[in-house]
Design an enzyme around this catalytic site. Structure first.
Site, PDB file in Angstrom:
ATOM      1  CD  GLN A   1      -6.121  -3.686   3.067  1.00  0.00           C
ATOM      2  OE1 GLN A   1      -6.049  -4.325   2.017  1.00  0.00           O
ATOM      3  NE2 GLN A   1      -5.099  -3.598   3.909  1.00  0.00           N
TER       4      GLN A   1
ATOM      5  CE  LYS B   1       3.860  -4.872  10.189  1.00  0.00           C
ATOM      6  NZ  LYS B   1       2.562  -4.622  10.875  1.00  0.00           N
TER       7      LYS B   1
ATOM      8  CG  HIS C   1       7.067  -2.296   2.279  1.00  0.00           C
ATOM      9  ND1 HIS C   1       7.012  -1.261   3.176  1.00  0.00           N
ATOM     10  CD2 HIS C   1       5.805  -2.800   2.215  1.00  0.00           C
ATOM     11  CE1 HIS C   1       5.788  -1.141   3.649  1.00  0.00           C
ATOM     12  NE2 HIS C   1       5.031  -2.064   3.084  1.00  0.00           N
TER      13      HIS C   1
ATOM     14  CB  SER D   1       4.309  -0.826  10.923  1.00  0.00           C
ATOM     15  OG  SER D   1       3.021  -0.402  10.536  1.00  0.00           O
TER      16      SER D   1
ATOM     17  CG  MET E   1      -1.991  -1.102   1.139  1.00  0.00           C
ATOM     18  SD  MET E   1      -3.499  -0.767   2.069  1.00  0.00           S
ATOM     19  CE  MET E   1      -2.858  -0.481   3.713  1.00  0.00           C
TER      20      MET E   1
ATOM     21  NE  ARG F   1      -2.722   1.866   9.815  1.00  0.00           N
ATOM     22  CZ  ARG F   1      -3.105   0.870   9.018  1.00  0.00           C
ATOM     23  NH1 ARG F   1      -2.381  -0.241   8.972  1.00  0.00           N
ATOM     24  NH2 ARG F   1      -4.180   0.985   8.262  1.00  0.00           N
TER      25      ARG F   1
END
Length: 283
Positions: free
Chosen positions: A64, A150, A40, A186, A33, A188
């Site tokens: 999602q 993860k 990644h 992450s 995303m 986020r």
């Protein structure tokens, strides 16, 4: 950027894939995303070990996200993402403007490893994941795809999806990449201020201590209950779950660890950011 490195059209994507197929090339897909980080890039590296050509997709998948989640504010930096992918040796970035027609009416209902844990807090989530993954597989037609451990429940759900729907795509897993203090990388994590980031780094420490105790024979419920309280004491607002599950089916385990391969999984909220993590349990 190399010519045709970034493709937004499904027609152009299929044409490029066809050209590779004519030359006998194998193809790997790494769905993302965006808001990329070293985690990644490790997926790209894994893909390069197993396929001739690597396609990475960048699409913030609306199906999602539930109402009130961070669809609109999810980190986006596509220019930087594409440069990172180019430098990592990716061959093509598929970055569609939309994946769903205005009259889209199809959903996927998936059970098995998708039930429980994440589904308890985000009931919509795996239906959206299954849908976008199916559409990407149909468009790219990869030989294999790489997903990170993860999102362990997501990994098993996608394996179940491909097996149940007879998709000829091999699903490979890549290990969790962590920050220096152990926090799982992450997209986020970019939401954190300094104080919240320090608190977030304690999650893996508590999880690993809990995993060690369970692996040494401690009772699962007593150990996870204690770890949940430690997470709250560390400054987290809420723990959605901390559970031990069969590493292949995600059936929850109780009592004491046996020879069954198992995983410890946790989800907790740190100053408005929901974190997930997991680790293997070795008896």
């Amino acid at each position: 950027m190399p010519k045709n490195f970034i493709i937004t059209s499904e027609t152009e994507l299929r044409s490029q894939v066809k050209r590779w197929r004519v030359k006998g090339k194998t193809i790997a897909l790494v769905p993302t995303m965006g808001a990329l980080h070293a985690g990644h890039l490790s997926l790209i590296a894994k893909a390069k070990q197993h396929a001739d050509k690597i396609v990475a997709s960048i699409y913030v998948n609306e199906t999602q996200f539930a109402e009130g989640e961070d669809l609109d504010t999810y980190p986006r930096d596509h220019a930087n993402d594409c440069e990172m992918l180019r430098a990592a040796g990716c061959d093509l970035v598929y970055m569609p403007k939309k994946m769903y027609a205005d009259n889209h009416a199809t959903t996927i209902n998936i059970a098995g490893p998708a039930l429980g844990l994440e589904s308890e807090a985000r009931a919509h989530f795996f239906a959206g994941v299954a849908l976008i993954v199916t559409k990407l597989f149909n468009r790219v037609q990869p030989d294999l795809a790489v997903f990170g451990e993860k999102d362990y429940q997501q990994l098993l759900t996608i394996r179940r999806l491909t097996a149940d729907l007879d998709m000829p795509v091999r699903i490979l897993a890549a290990p969790i990449i962590r920050e220096a203090d152990g926090l799982a990388m992450s997209s986020r994590n970019k939401y954190f201020g300094d104080e919240a980031r320090e608190i977030a780094g304690r999650l893996n420490v508590i999880m690993q201590k809990c995993a060690k105790k369970i692996s040494q024979g401690a009772d699962i419920k007593i150990s996870t209950d204690k770890a949940c309280q430690q997470i709250l004491d560390a400054g987290f607002e809420h723990v959605d779950y901390m559970a031990v599950a069969d590493a292949n089916s995600l059936a929850l385990l109780t009592g004491h660890l046996t020879d069954t391969p198992a995983r410890l999984l946790v989800a907790a909220h740190c100053q408005g950011v929901r974190l997930i993590d997991n680790c293997a349990l070795i008896r």
